[in-house]
Write an enzyme that holds these catalytic residues in place. Structure first.
Site, mmCIF file in Angstrom:
data_model
loop_
_atom_site.group_PDB
_atom_site.id
_atom_site.type_symbol
_atom_site.label_atom_id
_atom_site.label_comp_id
_atom_site.label_asym_id
_atom_site.label_seq_id
_atom_site.Cartn_x
_atom_site.Cartn_y
_atom_site.Cartn_z
ATOM 1 N N PRO A 44 30.314 -2.698 24.057
ATOM 2 C CG PRO A 44 29.264 -1.317 22.519
ATOM 3 C CD PRO A 44 29.724 -1.359 23.935
ATOM 4 C CD GLU A 45 33.422 -8.012 24.820
ATOM 5 O OE1 GLU A 45 34.239 -8.888 24.448
ATOM 6 O OE2 GLU A 45 32.639 -8.197 25.781
ATOM 7 N NE ARG B 265 38.237 -6.558 33.763
ATOM 8 C CZ ARG B 265 37.884 -5.624 32.900
ATOM 9 N NH1 ARG B 265 36.756 -5.742 32.230
ATOM 10 N NH2 ARG B 265 38.650 -4.573 32.675
ATOM 11 C CE LYS C 293 36.699 -3.957 24.652
ATOM 12 N NZ LYS C 293 36.443 -3.955 26.111
#
Length: 271
Positions: free
Chosen positions: A2-3, A259, A58
């Site tokens: 979650p951001e 990433r 976050k």
């Protein structure tokens, strides 16, 4: 993970449900998800009220009426649900806070945590975080000065929580797309006219995502129709091979510092 939009959505929904309410009990099924012995965790929380709910990057902070804080980081796979045992999702639950009108379940905290801390401990824990992307003090001039000293890519710089707090893998790709530059672009090579587009895109993408409920698929309550609404609005993230919504060319997937990153090779410039 979650951001900013997901945690901001949670903050708003939590505030509506539990602010002013009293914790009548707790249940912990995974000791490693908390930072104190289970008995102490329950003893210190039972009878305490939630004064308000804050988000920092976050993280979510639950402010208790005795001045202490619960610091939450969901990490990868974590989520929350407010309701009852009858309507909650069929997921492993590590911690439960019980309220008169329902339970707050913390699920998937295999990497995440819910720690009971003092104000000083929270300040020390979050001291390395960069500014909030929506902080009015983060003016364009400060944003530019903050980033232009970096040497990495847009991707690696924006996901660094010590630079700007709250942005992660998915939204940096969306911000780069909205600004018309690839996430692989090196910060020192960014064209002058691109800086303001990046700053504007950061705000517009995060606001739109938060207003749409972010991308978490599981609802926060049984009647929650907002959470996860941004899932169908991603322009590039996790859309490898799919046509760009602007030009129709296939979205490219690459890797930056281990990433994954996504971009349109036509709509997004190299620098």
């Amino acid at each position: 993970m979650p951001e900013w939009p997901e945690m901001e959505t949670y903050r708003v929904m939590l505030s509506e449900r539990i602010v002013g309410e009293t914790i009548i009990g707790t249940e912990v099924t995974r000791d490693k998800s908390i930072n104190v012995p289970v008995d102490r965790f329950n003893d210190e929380l039972k009878g305490r009220s939630i004064w308000y709910v804050e988000r920092r990057g976050k993280y979510i902070l639950f402010h208790l009426d005795n001045g202490r804080r619960l610091l939450l980081h969901l990490m990868l796979g974590g989520l929350m649900y407010f309701g009852t045992d009858e309507d909650r999702p069929s997921r492993s639950i590590q911690v439960t806070l019980k309220f008169p009108q329902g339970n707050l379940y913390f699920m998937g905290l295999r990497l995440g945590f819910l720690h009971l801390l003092t104000v000083k401990e929270v300040e020390a824990k979050l001291s390395s975080l960069g500014p909030e992307p929506m902080d009015k003090r983060l003016t364009f001039e400060r944003f530019r000065a903050l980033l232009q000293t970096k040497r990495g890519t847009i991707k690696s710089t924006f996901v660094d929580q010590q630079v700007i707090a709250g942005i992660g893998n998915s939204y940096v790709d969306e911000i780069a797309f909205a600004a018309g530059i690839r996430p692989t672009a090196k910060i020192p090579e960014i064209a002058e006219e691109t800086w303001e587009r990046l700053y504007t895109a950061m705000h517009s993408v995060l606001r739109e995502a938060a207003s749409s409920g972010g991308y978490i698929e599981h609802p926060f309550t049984k009647d929650d129709l907002l959470t996860g609404g941004y899932n169908e609005r991603f322009h590039v993230y996790d859309r490898e091979g799919e046509p760009c919504l602007k030009c129709g060319n296939p979205i490219i997937k690459t890797e930056i510092s281990s990433r994954k990153a996504f971009y349109c090779p036509v709509c997004q410039k190299e620098h």
